[in-house]
Design a protein around this motif. Sequence first.
Motif, PDB file in Angstrom:
ATOM      1  N   HIS A  41      10.234   6.165   4.698  1.00 34.74           N
ATOM      2  CA  HIS A  41       8.927   5.594   4.310  1.00 34.74           C
ATOM      3  C   HIS A  41       8.930   5.366   2.797  1.00 34.74           C
ATOM      4  CE1 HIS A  41       7.731   9.456   2.510  1.00 34.74           C
ATOM      5  NE2 HIS A  41       8.207  10.031   3.614  1.00 34.74           N
ATOM      6  N   SER A  42       8.000   4.580   2.323  1.00 39.10           N
ATOM      7  CA  SER A  42       7.923   4.317   0.886  1.00 39.10           C
ATOM      8  C   SER A  42       7.466   5.573   0.136  1.00 39.10           C
ATOM      9  CB  SER A  42       6.948   3.166   0.608  1.00 39.10           C
ATOM     10  OG  SER A  42       7.437   1.965   1.164  1.00 39.10           O
ATOM     11  N   THR A  84      10.970   1.469  -1.323  1.00 37.07           N
ATOM     12  CA  THR A  84      10.862   1.326   0.130  1.00 37.07           C
ATOM     13  C   THR A  84      11.999   2.111   0.767  1.00 37.07           C
ATOM     14  OG1 THR A  84      12.187  -0.697   0.061  1.00 37.07           O
ATOM     15  CG2 THR A  84       9.787  -0.945  -0.064  1.00 37.07           C
ATOM     16  N   ASN A 142      16.163   6.307  -1.596  1.00 43.00           N
ATOM     17  CA  ASN A 142      15.127   6.774  -0.676  1.00 43.00           C
ATOM     18  C   ASN A 142      15.712   6.919   0.725  1.00 43.00           C
ATOM     19  OD1 ASN A 142      12.852   7.292   0.831  1.00 43.00           O
ATOM     20  ND2 ASN A 142      11.729   5.455   0.189  1.00 43.00           N
ATOM     21  N   ALA A 170       1.539  -0.043  -2.605  1.00 41.43           N
ATOM     22  CA  ALA A 170       2.528   0.654  -3.409  1.00 41.43           C
ATOM     23  C   ALA A 170       1.860   1.730  -4.265  1.00 41.43           C
ATOM     24  CB  ALA A 170       3.281  -0.331  -4.294  1.00 41.43           C
ATOM     25  N   ALA A 197       1.382   4.942  -2.432  1.00 42.82           N
ATOM     26  CA  ALA A 197       2.573   5.603  -1.904  1.00 42.82           C
ATOM     27  C   ALA A 197       2.669   7.016  -2.481  1.00 42.82           C
ATOM     28  CB  ALA A 197       3.826   4.802  -2.255  1.00 42.82           C
ATOM     29  N   ARG A 239       7.027   7.059  -4.279  1.00 41.58           N
ATOM     30  CA  ARG A 239       6.932   6.646  -5.684  1.00 41.58           C
ATOM     31  C   ARG A 239       7.641   7.665  -6.573  1.00 41.58           C
ATOM     32  NH1 ARG A 239       2.390   8.109  -8.655  1.00 41.58           N
ATOM     33  NH2 ARG A 239       1.374   8.481  -6.645  1.00 41.58           N
TER      34      ARG A 239
END
Length: 243
Positions: free
Chosen positions: A138-139, A173, A134, A102, A105, A141
């Motif tokens: 894809h993840s 996510t 989102n 994370a 990210a 931040r």
Amino acid sequence: MRTTHRRRTTALAATGTAALALVLTACGGNPADSGTASAAAPAPTTAAQSTPAATGATTSAGTAPNTAAPSGAKTGAGAGAGTSTPSARPTGATQAPADPAAASAPLCAVKDVAISAALQDGPPYTHLVLTAKNTSGHSCRLSEYPRIRFLESHRENVPAVAKSRPAAPVVLTAGAPAYALVKLSDGGVHENNEPVTAFSVALDGGSGPATVKAPGNGGIAVDPAAWATGYWTYELRNGADDF
């Protein structure tokens, strides 16, 4: 005889004149010459009387007041330069997320999320909730708080409320949402309130600001003296997001 008498009279007159001249010379000379010499000679007290006047003029010049600007004026100007508006950006370190994946990210860009706005609670409407979902697959931040600009006449971002900062960055996510509470005004009709039908939101990930439609049929009313925004969070939290 007459000629001789005249010669004696002339001789006697000359002798008397010479004698008178000798007497005057012995008594101090010609009075007219004496008066002229007396006037030409300086009086003894004249120089003494002129000395204090000259001394006084020198002392006066030496004690003339200083016309330079006082140092306080410069301090006041500096103080004047020392009184600047503090930044609205909250301070304090954000804790790193526990998940290393994370933490790595990338920042969410505007193209990675869909941002919408909804009014919170009932009238008078003083707050709205921003949602960032989102949509990138894809993840990513979300960094800190949304950079909101409600009015073109106000080029600065809406300031953030420090107490709403989360303990760790928000990592979304694929498909996950995040929220930010935004204060619009103190409610009611106020002369500083301005109508807004759309506004911009920028993210630290770049790709330019997003244009967000204001909720409600007539848009929203905002007050530049009262508006504020919270940080991005996974959910709204009682206490931390109450402002």
